[in-house]
Design an enzyme around this catalytic site. Structure first.
Site, PDB file in Angstrom:
ATOM      1  N   LEU A   1       5.835 -14.538 -11.078  1.00 31.02           N
ATOM      2  CA  LEU A   1       6.439 -14.131 -12.326  1.00 31.02           C
ATOM      3  C   LEU A   1       7.400 -15.397 -12.755  1.00 31.02           C
ATOM      4  O   LEU A   1       7.876 -15.835 -11.753  1.00 31.02           O
ATOM      5  CB  LEU A   1       7.166 -12.883 -12.179  1.00 31.02           C
ATOM      6  CG  LEU A   1       6.362 -11.781 -11.777  1.00 31.02           C
ATOM      7  CD1 LEU A   1       7.252 -10.509 -11.510  1.00 31.02           C
ATOM      8  CD2 LEU A   1       5.652 -11.430 -12.811  1.00 31.02           C
TER       9      LEU A   1
ATOM     10  N   ASN B   1       3.106  -0.215   5.558  1.00 32.95           N
ATOM     11  CA  ASN B   1       3.160  -1.203   4.288  1.00 32.95           C
ATOM     12  C   ASN B   1       3.989  -2.381   4.572  1.00 32.95           C
ATOM     13  O   ASN B   1       5.091  -2.139   4.641  1.00 32.95           O
ATOM     14  CB  ASN B   1       3.663  -0.138   3.230  1.00 32.95           C
ATOM     15  CG  ASN B   1       3.961  -0.469   2.070  1.00 32.95           C
ATOM     16  OD1 ASN B   1       4.934  -0.395   1.307  1.00 32.95           O
ATOM     17  ND2 ASN B   1       3.470  -1.589   1.643  1.00 32.95           N
ATOM     18  N   GLY B   2       3.191  -3.374   4.508  1.00 36.40           N
ATOM     19  CA  GLY B   2       3.994  -4.760   4.324  1.00 36.40           C
ATOM     20  C   GLY B   2       3.209  -5.898   4.675  1.00 36.40           C
ATOM     21  O   GLY B   2       1.849  -5.706   5.033  1.00 36.40           O
TER      22      GLY B   2
ATOM     23  N   SER C   1       7.906 -13.752  -6.774  1.00 43.01           N
ATOM     24  CA  SER C   1       9.068 -13.342  -7.778  1.00 43.01           C
ATOM     25  C   SER C   1      10.443 -13.766  -7.368  1.00 43.01           C
ATOM     26  O   SER C   1      10.509 -13.985  -6.096  1.00 43.01           O
ATOM     27  CB  SER C   1       9.107 -11.822  -7.934  1.00 43.01           C
ATOM     28  OG  SER C   1      10.269 -11.564  -8.854  1.00 43.01           O
ATOM     29  N   GLY C   2      11.548 -13.988  -8.203  1.00 44.54           N
ATOM     30  CA  GLY C   2      12.724 -14.543  -7.589  1.00 44.54           C
ATOM     31  C   GLY C   2      13.691 -13.632  -7.327  1.00 44.54           C
ATOM     32  O   GLY C   2      14.970 -13.975  -7.324  1.00 44.54           O
TER      33      GLY C   2
ATOM     34  N   VAL D   1      -5.007  -8.797   3.540  1.00 46.80           N
ATOM     35  CA  VAL D   1      -5.184  -9.319   4.785  1.00 46.80           C
ATOM     36  C   VAL D   1      -6.279  -8.753   5.762  1.00 46.80           C
ATOM     37  O   VAL D   1      -5.944  -7.383   5.681  1.00 46.80           O
ATOM     38  CB  VAL D   1      -3.927  -9.778   5.568  1.00 46.80           C
ATOM     39  CG1 VAL D   1      -4.483 -10.389   7.045  1.00 46.80           C
ATOM     40  CG2 VAL D   1      -3.143 -10.427   4.903  1.00 46.80           C
TER      41      VAL D   1
ATOM     42  N   THR E   1      20.780  -0.633 -16.058  1.00 52.10           N
ATOM     43  CA  THR E   1      20.301  -1.876 -16.090  1.00 52.10           C
ATOM     44  C   THR E   1      18.865  -2.013 -15.056  1.00 52.10           C
ATOM     45  O   THR E   1      18.115  -2.777 -15.766  1.00 52.10           O
ATOM     46  CB  THR E   1      21.175  -2.872 -15.188  1.00 52.10           C
ATOM     47  OG1 THR E   1      20.939  -4.256 -15.472  1.00 52.10           O
ATOM     48  CG2 THR E   1      21.456  -2.685 -13.814  1.00 52.10           C
TER      49      THR E   1
ATOM     50  N   ARG F   1      -4.940   2.294   0.467  1.00 45.42           N
ATOM     51  CA  ARG F   1      -5.040   0.627   0.803  1.00 45.42           C
ATOM     52  C   ARG F   1      -5.132  -0.323  -0.216  1.00 45.42           C
ATOM     53  O   ARG F   1      -5.926  -0.071  -1.417  1.00 45.42           O
ATOM     54  CB  ARG F   1      -6.070   0.632   1.804  1.00 45.42           C
ATOM     55  CG  ARG F   1      -6.406  -1.021   2.096  1.00 45.42           C
ATOM     56  CD  ARG F   1      -7.223  -1.203   3.252  1.00 45.42           C
ATOM     57  NE  ARG F   1      -7.156  -2.724   3.747  1.00 45.42           N
ATOM     58  CZ  ARG F   1      -7.897  -3.314   4.036  1.00 45.42           C
ATOM     59  NH1 ARG F   1      -9.195  -2.936   3.897  1.00 45.42           N
ATOM     60  NH2 ARG F   1      -7.849  -4.621   4.661  1.00 45.42           N
ATOM     61  N   LEU F   2      -4.363  -1.376  -0.363  1.00 48.40           N
ATOM     62  CA  LEU F   2      -4.425  -2.602  -1.224  1.00 48.40           C
ATOM     63  C   LEU F   2      -4.825  -3.605  -0.160  1.00 48.40           C
ATOM     64  O   LEU F   2      -3.856  -3.930   0.816  1.00 48.40           O
ATOM     65  CB  LEU F   2      -3.320  -2.729  -1.989  1.00 48.40           C
ATOM     66  CG  LEU F   2      -3.380  -3.875  -2.905  1.00 48.40           C
ATOM     67  CD1 LEU F   2      -4.303  -3.715  -3.967  1.00 48.40           C
ATOM     68  CD2 LEU F   2      -2.206  -4.593  -3.262  1.00 48.40           C
ATOM     69  N   ALA F   3      -5.959  -3.962  -0.366  1.00 51.86           N
ATOM     70  CA  ALA F   3      -6.561  -5.034   0.820  1.00 51.86           C
ATOM     71  C   ALA F   3      -6.147  -6.551   0.440  1.00 51.86           C
ATOM     72  O   ALA F   3      -6.469  -7.109  -0.601  1.00 51.86           O
ATOM     73  CB  ALA F   3      -8.162  -4.931   0.974  1.00 51.86           C
TER      74      ALA F   3
ATOM     75  N   ARG G   1      16.400  -1.087 -17.827  1.00 50.01           N
ATOM     76  CA  ARG G   1      16.059  -1.958 -18.848  1.00 50.01           C
ATOM     77  C   ARG G   1      15.454  -3.061 -18.357  1.00 50.01           C
ATOM     78  O   ARG G   1      14.329  -3.758 -18.980  1.00 50.01           O
ATOM     79  CB  ARG G   1      17.505  -2.696 -19.445  1.00 50.01           C
ATOM     80  CG  ARG G   1      18.383  -1.738 -20.282  1.00 50.01           C
ATOM     81  CD  ARG G   1      19.518  -2.520 -20.427  1.00 50.01           C
ATOM     82  NE  ARG G   1      20.693  -1.513 -20.988  1.00 50.01           N
ATOM     83  CZ  ARG G   1      21.921  -1.917 -21.069  1.00 50.01           C
ATOM     84  NH1 ARG G   1      22.399  -2.938 -20.631  1.00 50.01           N
ATOM     85  NH2 ARG G   1      22.753  -1.053 -21.877  1.00 50.01           N
TER      86      ARG G   1
ATOM     87  N   ILE H   1       6.996 -12.812 -20.136  1.00 54.02           N
ATOM     88  CA  ILE H   1       7.144 -11.647 -20.978  1.00 54.02           C
ATOM     89  C   ILE H   1       8.127 -11.945 -22.210  1.00 54.02           C
ATOM     90  O   ILE H   1       9.194 -12.173 -21.498  1.00 54.02           O
ATOM     91  CB  ILE H   1       7.072 -10.447 -20.379  1.00 54.02           C
ATOM     92  CG1 ILE H   1       6.618  -9.358 -21.522  1.00 54.02           C
ATOM     93  CG2 ILE H   1       8.156 -10.170 -19.555  1.00 54.02           C
ATOM     94  CD1 ILE H   1       6.252  -7.902 -21.111  1.00 54.02           C
TER      95      ILE H   1
ATOM     96  N   CYS I   1       1.030  -1.053  -0.055  1.00 52.25           N
ATOM     97  CA  CYS I   1       0.040  -0.037  -0.133  1.00 52.25           C
ATOM     98  C   CYS I   1       0.883   1.122   0.113  1.00 52.25           C
ATOM     99  O   CYS I   1       1.997   1.119  -0.222  1.00 52.25           O
ATOM    100  CB  CYS I   1      -1.029   0.237   1.134  1.00 52.25           C
ATOM    101  SG  CYS I   1      -0.498  -0.962   2.651  1.00 52.25           S
TER     102      CYS I   1
END
Length: 561
Positions: A256, A75-76, A363-364, A53, A337, A49-51, A340, A288, A2
């Site tokens: 991803l 945020n976390g 993601s890695g 939890v 980088t 807010r991104l809900a 890019r 992608i 968020c």
């Protein structure tokens, strides 16, 4: 994921200042709140807010009846909030993972609170009873945080620098906006006029030490024996634990998948555990690239092997070039980088947001820094030098790969999760003998690959696939993405501009037309803020003029092995 924003002791009317908080609205598309702090002049919080939890009680600043004097904006994700609740018998009033911060602070104070959090976070905690403001950020800076502090004690804090760039204040000289250092907390004394004074700045965790929260982890204490089989078993156990704890979400999880080792291991483990946990949906994976990109071909093999619902996002050089300006605006950097590699990640995130209902994205990131995955590590003069550079890269992640991963996903309201940067996993890996961690038999990340050998988690050819930079692998082997960029930008920047580059841009002067163009765009959005980037990301121990692995003399594509 968020957006948090706060001001303490503003000189300007808050209704004027709060428009700056809207600059980070993309980070939290579900709701927005703006709240004044009673009893303190011109102090306020803004929250997007991104809900993920607790859909019901997740609005911030978070306040609970038990601690009416505490205000929390964070945020976390705190992965061990339930474990800590049981361990210390906390009485939660919400299902919000961040509530644990209030209980820990009340019981143990700020330093122990921060060190017991297993997760990714950036927080602003206000204690009105003791007139203190606290800021803190996770070990690797996976969640972003910026601050500026004027000479007369006006403090402004935000998830992204763009939310502070136009905050007005009475000082004649512009206050510098700086990233808050990962793994640290800061204490400010708060006066009634809203002004603050920094009284303590301290590190609560560094990546080489086992975190304090390991005592309460679900994975038992590990054998400290460095026998190879024991080490490989520990690596597998900790990696599985890192992915499992990150399944905490009420929104759909995706991943991803570039087809490289790191994202393939994450995706495969995610699929395995989602079946064990009986998630009610199939896991979507996303890659992608152009049609003949090595990444897309490899990702399809992995997706078929693990059985994910795979999406391939087609991408042309023209579309990539068109996205560069937006990407630089979101990144707030002109590092070559980083830009890019961000274009592909930005476009795949846009697709996820528009075409699917996946919101939590695995993601890695972090594996290359931790496990000496960059090709230049083959040239390390000694195992000790390799180990030291690995730690340097981890400490600088917040300026480069972690910044890229956060901003490109946050731009589209997605939340990123990075199991390779799990505190216990990284601390354990860095505790291993230096000789064990170096490239072996001409292959980088040998120990990590070897730990998953014979398990059929991912196809063997992917397990041993050579490192390919994301910004290279998304285009064909005949012509890489950076070559397409450079050819296009050759006509955009002229030779006269290049000759004057060191005078035009004395800090981090651009040495190529591509770098010059990025810098121009950056200056358009953030004039005079070049010092946000201390240095460009470049390979070491080798005379490199470009960050791309494909330009190095030691680079060999897979087919040449």
């Amino acid at each position: 994921m968020c957006g948090i924003w706060a001001l303490f002791g503003s000189d300007e009317c808050l209704s004027v200042q709060c428009t700056c908080a809207m600059k980070i609205a993309h980070r939290g598309p579900d709701a927005f709140r703006f709240e004044n702090v009673n009893g303190f002049t011109n102090c306020c919080f803004g929250f997007h807010r991104l809900a993920i939890v607790d859909q019901l009680y997740g609005m911030q600043p978070l306040r609970v009846k038990k601690f009416p004097y505490l205000w929390l904006c964070y945020n976390g994700e705190i992965y061990n909030h339930q474990t800590l609740k049981s361990a210390f018998d906390f009485d939660y009033q919400t299902k919000v993972d961040g509530e644990v911060l209030l209980h820990l602070y009340d019981r143990f104070g700020i330093k122990k609170m921060a060190s017991l959090l297993d997760g990714v976070f950036a927080f602003i905690l206000l204690d009105t009873a003791n007139r203190r403001v606290y800021l803190g950020r996770d070990t690797y800076g996976v969640r972003p945080l910026f601050k500026f502090l004027t000479d007369d004690g006006f403090l402004a804090v935000c998830s992204e620098a763009k939310g502070l760039a136009e905050v007005t204040h009475s000082m004649e000289t512009a206050a510098s906006i700086v990233p808050f250092l990962p793994g640290h907390f800061e204490v400010f004394d708060l006066k009634l006029n809203g002004k603050v004074k920094s009284s303590q700045f301290e590190q609560f965790h560094c990546c080489t030490k086992e975190p304090a929260h390991a005592l309460y982890d679900t994975v038992e204490r590990l054998s400290t024996d460095f026998d190879e089989e024991t080490v490989k078993r520990n690596i597998r156990s900790l990696f599985e634990n890192a992915v499992r704890k990150r399944l905490m979400a009420h929104r759909r999880i995706g991943c991803l998948l570039s087809g490289g080792l790191d994202s393939s291991l994450v995706a495969a483990m995610l699929l395995k555990l989602s079946k064990e946990e009986k998630l009610q949906y199939s896991i979507q994976t996303f890659s992608i690239g152009s049609e003949d990109s090595p990444d897309v071909i490899a990702a399809k093999k992995v997706a078929a092997h693990i059985g994910s619902e795979h999406h391939v996002v087609e991408f042309t050089a023209e579309e990539g070039i068109k996205a560069v300006e937006d990407v630089i605006f979101h990144l707030e950097t002109y590092d070559i980088t980083t830009i890019r590699a961000s274009v592909g990640m930005y476009l795949v995130s846009k697709y996820i947001r528009e075409k699917t209902d996946s919101v939590v994205i695995f993601s890695g990131e972090g594996s290359d820094e931790l496990t000496q995955g960059y090709i230049y590590f083959h040239k390390a003069p000694s195992a000790k030098a390799g180990a030291e550079d690995s730690i340097r890269l981890l400490k600088e992640l917040y300026l480069f790969d972690v910044l890229r991963a956060d901003r490109t996903t946050a731009a589209h309201g997605l939340e990123l999760r990075v199991p390779f940067l799990d505190h216990r996993f990284t601390a354990y890996y860095l505790s291993l003998p230096e000789e064990m961690r170096i490239p072996k038999d001409g292959v980088e990340k040998h120990l990590l690959r070897d730990s998953f050998k014979g398990l059929d988690l991912i196809p063997d050819e992917i397990l041993w696939r050579r490192k390919e930079a994301f910004s290279d692998g998304i285009m064909s082997e005949k012509k890489s993405w950076y070559t397409c960029l450079q050819e296009h930008l050759d006509s955009v920047v002229n030779n006269d501009q290049m000759e004057k580059a060191t005078k035009t841009f004395p800090h981090n002067p651009p040495r190529t037309k591509e770098a010059y163009y990025y810098r121009q765009v950056f200056e358009k959005f953030y004039p005079g803020r070049a010092k946000w980037l201390s240095h460009y990301w470049m390979p070491r121990w080798i005379s490199a003029t470009d960050p791309s692995a494909r330009t190095l003399s030691i680079y060999k594509p897979d087919k040449d092995q």
